[in-house]
Design a protein around this motif. Structure first.
Motif, mmCIF file in Angstrom:
data_model
loop_
_atom_site.group_PDB
_atom_site.id
_atom_site.type_symbol
_atom_site.label_atom_id
_atom_site.label_comp_id
_atom_site.label_asym_id
_atom_site.label_seq_id
_atom_site.Cartn_x
_atom_site.Cartn_y
_atom_site.Cartn_z
ATOM 1 N N GLY A 1 48.148 17.689 37.863
ATOM 2 C CA GLY A 1 49.487 17.712 38.018
ATOM 3 C C GLY A 1 50.191 18.436 38.679
ATOM 4 N N ILE A 2 51.528 18.656 38.445
ATOM 5 C CA ILE A 2 52.293 19.846 39.249
ATOM 6 C C ILE A 2 52.426 21.095 38.239
ATOM 7 C CG2 ILE A 2 54.372 20.257 40.275
ATOM 8 C CD1 ILE A 2 54.805 17.352 40.947
ATOM 9 N N HIS A 3 51.855 22.284 38.976
ATOM 10 C CA HIS A 3 52.031 23.394 38.228
ATOM 11 C C HIS A 3 53.187 24.532 38.685
ATOM 12 C CE1 HIS A 3 48.252 21.704 36.477
ATOM 13 N NE2 HIS A 3 48.108 21.537 37.709
ATOM 14 N N ARG A 4 53.171 25.622 38.111
ATOM 15 C CA ARG A 4 54.068 26.790 38.802
ATOM 16 C C ARG A 4 53.004 28.021 38.185
ATOM 17 N NH1 ARG A 4 59.756 27.891 38.265
ATOM 18 N NH2 ARG A 4 58.959 29.417 36.835
ATOM 19 N N TYR A 5 52.895 28.885 39.322
ATOM 20 C CA TYR A 5 51.984 30.004 39.066
ATOM 21 C C TYR A 5 52.688 31.290 39.569
ATOM 22 C CZ TYR A 5 47.990 33.208 39.943
ATOM 23 O OH TYR A 5 47.630 34.331 39.925
ATOM 24 N N THR A 6 52.885 32.176 38.751
ATOM 25 C CA THR A 6 53.281 33.719 39.312
ATOM 26 C C THR A 6 52.133 34.381 39.270
ATOM 27 O OG1 THR A 6 55.652 33.302 38.389
ATOM 28 C CG2 THR A 6 55.088 35.483 38.920
ATOM 29 N N PRO A 7 51.501 35.119 40.064
ATOM 30 C CA PRO A 7 50.597 36.133 40.108
ATOM 31 C C PRO A 7 50.836 37.408 39.475
ATOM 32 C CG PRO A 7 51.063 35.563 42.452
ATOM 33 C CD PRO A 7 51.943 34.857 41.630
ATOM 34 N N ASP A 8 49.809 38.159 39.132
ATOM 35 C CA ASP A 8 50.056 39.431 38.286
ATOM 36 C C ASP A 8 50.677 40.428 39.630
ATOM 37 O OD1 ASP A 8 49.729 38.883 35.615
ATOM 38 O OD2 ASP A 8 47.612 38.751 36.173
ATOM 39 N N PHE A 9 49.992 40.435 40.713
ATOM 40 C CA PHE A 9 50.041 41.473 41.785
ATOM 41 C C PHE A 9 49.949 40.943 43.235
ATOM 42 C CE2 PHE A 9 48.858 43.949 37.852
ATOM 43 C CZ PHE A 9 50.009 44.936 37.829
ATOM 44 N N LEU A 10 50.692 41.453 43.938
ATOM 45 C CA LEU A 10 50.454 41.356 45.504
ATOM 46 C C LEU A 10 50.092 42.715 45.904
ATOM 47 C CD1 LEU A 10 50.093 39.853 48.053
ATOM 48 C CD2 LEU A 10 52.298 39.968 48.357
ATOM 49 N N VAL A 11 48.714 42.940 46.462
ATOM 50 C CA VAL A 11 48.598 44.478 46.976
ATOM 51 C C VAL A 11 48.531 44.299 48.444
ATOM 52 C CG1 VAL A 11 46.841 46.163 46.485
ATOM 53 C CG2 VAL A 11 47.244 44.775 44.699
ATOM 54 N N VAL A 12 48.796 45.373 49.083
ATOM 55 C CA VAL A 12 48.850 45.345 50.406
ATOM 56 C C VAL A 12 48.344 46.834 50.818
ATOM 57 C CG1 VAL A 12 50.171 45.474 52.372
ATOM 58 C CG2 VAL A 12 51.001 44.219 50.373
ATOM 59 N N TYR A 13 47.365 46.888 51.688
ATOM 60 C CA TYR A 13 46.717 48.045 52.304
ATOM 61 C C TYR A 13 47.020 47.910 53.663
ATOM 62 C CZ TYR A 13 44.230 48.427 47.935
ATOM 63 O OH TYR A 13 43.948 48.851 46.755
ATOM 64 N N ASP A 14 47.040 49.151 54.411
ATOM 65 C CA ASP A 14 47.480 49.051 55.854
ATOM 66 C C ASP A 14 45.957 49.335 56.437
ATOM 67 O OD1 ASP A 14 46.451 51.799 55.274
ATOM 68 O OD2 ASP A 14 47.981 52.838 56.488
ATOM 69 N N ARG A 15 44.916 49.378 55.918
ATOM 70 C CA ARG A 15 43.457 49.334 56.334
ATOM 71 C C ARG A 15 42.687 49.303 55.082
ATOM 72 N NH1 ARG A 15 41.400 54.554 55.371
ATOM 73 N NH2 ARG A 15 42.922 56.056 54.927
ATOM 74 N N VAL A 16 41.506 48.551 55.165
ATOM 75 C CA VAL A 16 40.766 48.181 54.174
ATOM 76 C C VAL A 16 39.289 48.740 54.423
ATOM 77 C CG1 VAL A 16 42.130 46.181 53.128
ATOM 78 C CG2 VAL A 16 40.465 45.919 54.998
ATOM 79 N N THR A 17 38.955 49.568 53.451
ATOM 80 C CA THR A 17 37.420 50.053 53.692
ATOM 81 C C THR A 17 36.570 49.226 53.022
ATOM 82 O OG1 THR A 17 37.420 50.813 51.473
ATOM 83 C CG2 THR A 17 38.463 52.460 52.946
ATOM 84 N N ARG A 18 35.231 49.328 53.805
ATOM 85 C CA ARG A 18 34.082 48.571 53.178
ATOM 86 C C ARG A 18 34.245 48.385 51.935
ATOM 87 N NH1 ARG A 18 29.408 50.879 56.729
ATOM 88 N NH2 ARG A 18 31.114 51.762 58.035
ATOM 89 N N ALA A 19 34.446 49.419 51.133
ATOM 90 C CA ALA A 19 34.098 49.328 49.670
ATOM 91 C C ALA A 19 34.951 48.428 48.989
ATOM 92 C CB ALA A 19 34.303 50.538 49.072
ATOM 93 N N ILE A 20 36.226 48.228 49.453
ATOM 94 C CA ILE A 20 37.398 47.320 48.886
ATOM 95 C C ILE A 20 36.977 45.879 49.528
ATOM 96 C CG2 ILE A 20 39.367 47.760 50.348
ATOM 97 C CD1 ILE A 20 40.772 47.878 47.504
ATOM 98 N N VAL A 21 36.622 45.641 50.758
ATOM 99 C CA VAL A 21 36.495 44.341 51.400
ATOM 100 C C VAL A 21 35.075 43.827 50.440
ATOM 101 C CG1 VAL A 21 35.409 43.170 53.078
ATOM 102 C CG2 VAL A 21 37.244 44.837 53.504
#
Length: 113
Positions: free
Chosen positions: A38-58
Motif C-alpha cells: 500500500g501507501i506508507h509514510r516513513y520518518t527515519p530516526d537520523f540522517l548522519v553526514v560525514y565529510d569523509r568516511v573511514t574504512r571502519a565506518i564504510v
C-alpha cells in the motif's frame, strides 16, 4: 539533540566516535512511498553526514550521507521486512545509504545495511 530513547542517545555517541562527522539530523524528513503493501509514510530516526568516511565506518554500511534506523533487537525481530521495505524506499527514492542499528550493533560496532 532530542532523542526518543536511551538507544537513540547511544547511537549519537556511536556516530560521534567516528572521525569526519559533520552533522546528525534527528527525524530529518518524512517520506511517502508505495509498495505491494500500500501507501506508507516513513520518518527515519537520523540522517548522519560525514565529510569523509573511514574504512571502519564504510564496513558498517555508512557512506557520506546515511539514513539510520534505530530499533531494539526485539522490535526488529518482530517485523524485519517492514524495516527493510522502509529503508529500500529511502535508497530507491533518495539515494541515501541506509543502516539499521540495534543495541547489539551499538555494542559490537557492526551495523546492518
Amino acid at each position: 539533540m532530542p532523542v526518543e530513547s536511551d538507544l537513540e542517545a547511544h547511537a549519537i555517541a556511536f556516530f560521534s566516535r567516528h572521525a569526519g562527522l559533520v552533522a546528525i539530523h534527528s527525524q530529518p524528513f518524512t517520506l511517502r512511498y508505495a509498495d505491494d503493501q500500500g501507501i506508507h509514510r516513513y520518518t527515519p530516526d537520523f540522517l548522519v553526514v560525514y565529510d569523509r568516511v573511514t574504512r571502519a565506518i564504510v564496513r558498517l554500511g555508512f557512506r557520506r550521507w546515511t539514513v539510520v534506523e534505530i530499533k531494539s533487537k526485539s522490535m526488529l525481530d518482530r517485523d524485519p521486512d517492514a524495516v527493510s521495505r522502509r529503508l529500500a524506499a529511502v535508497r530507491r527514492l533518495l539515494g541515501f545509504a541506509t543502516v539499521v542499528l540495534t543495541e547489539c550493533q551499538l555494542r559490537t560496532g557492526r551495523a546492518r545495511p
